[in-house]
Design an enzyme around this catalytic site. Structure first.
Site: not given
Length: 286
Positions: A135, A228, A258
């Site tokens: 991320s 995501d 995600h």
């Protein structure tokens, strides 16, 4: 890490939180964990019983640039060190909004320079260094790779990017259509970039999707999740790396949100985790 409410609320809730001392954390039979003196807070994971010098990778935690610390990747970093037979260095970089860009990126790069300089003392092969992150941690890992190339810094052999957040413009198809996805959504992404940039204009180092030249970067493994909003950022970045002549392996996992949250399918979660570990090992032991 799932967010309830706004990132601003989450930042207020984390005020005063610090990483726990090593004595208060789980111990591992196959990995030694230390916190040596360094320009930034680092936690070093070294597999036991494996002769060196070993390859090593930075491990940059996620959290939207504003949340998380090395505690949140404690188990994952230990697992990676044991599986990949490598030294893993988790980095406690400074967080926004108190410390906006470039603080977190410069901390991460300083950790790379420290790792290369202390390679002998750490039992590390300075010719086999990598960066890894998920991320926002993947954005920092990618930024570190760009800085190392452009500053003539420590050479990297690999970058491992999971569900990367790479583009502050938020104009990809997945970001515009998966606006209310669980775990991470467009609203949180807007807030994350606003807090991270602190009013500064984005660049190719802060938002690597903006980098115009991707040549000369280390080989990459990129994984994305089909549901995501960040999906297309990772896929497009992987495509651009390949077009620039960088070896890249790209894997999109359909049906996951995600950070690979999603349906309760333990076997699938395990499959993804094992592939990520195997990719790290391949990248550091070419």
């Amino acid at each position: 890490m799932p967010i309830s409410g706004t990132l601003t609320d989450a930042v207020a809730d984390r005020a005063g939180t610090r990483p726990r001392p090593l004595a208060a954390l789980p111990r591992f039979d196959s990995v030694d964990v230390t916190e040596p003196a360094a320009p930034v807070h680092v936690r070093v994971y070294r597999p036991r019983g494996v002769a060196g010098p070993l390859p090593a990778t930075l491990w940059l935690h996620g959290g939207g640039f504003v949340l998380g610390n090395v505690d949140h990747v404690h188990q994952a970093a230990a697992q990676a060190a044991a599986y990949a037979s490598a030294v893993v260095v988790a980095v406690g970089y400074r967080l926004a909004p108190e410390h906006p860009y470039p603080a977190g990126l410069e901390d991460s790069y300083a950790a790379l320079e420290w790792l290369a300089a202390e390679a002998g003392a750490l039992g590390v092969d300075a010719g086999r260094l990598g960066v890894a992150g998920a991320s926002s941690g993947a954005a920092l890992a990618t930024g570190v790779a760009l800085l190392a190339r452009d500053r003539g810094g420590p050479p990297l052999v690999f970058q491992h990017l999971a569900t990367p957040a790479l583009d502050d413009r938020l104009d990809t198809s997945s970001m515009l259509t998966l606006t209310d996805a669980p775990i991470w959504n467009r609203g949180l992404a807007l807030e994350s970039w606003r807090l991270y940039l602190g009013g500064a204009a984005a660049s190719g180092y802060s938002a690597p999707a903006r980098a115009t030249d991707l040549s000369g970067l280390p080989p990459a493994y990129i994984s994305t999740a089909g549901l995501d909003p960040l999906r297309d950022e990772g896929i497009l970045y992987g495509l651009r790396l390949a077009q620039a002549g960088v070896p890249v392996e790209l894997h999109n996992y359909p049906g996951f949100y995600h950070a690979f949250g999603g349906p309760d399918l333990p076997s699938e979660q395990q499959r993804i985790a094992v592939e990520h570990l195997a990719a790290l090992k391949r990248g550091l032991w070419p």
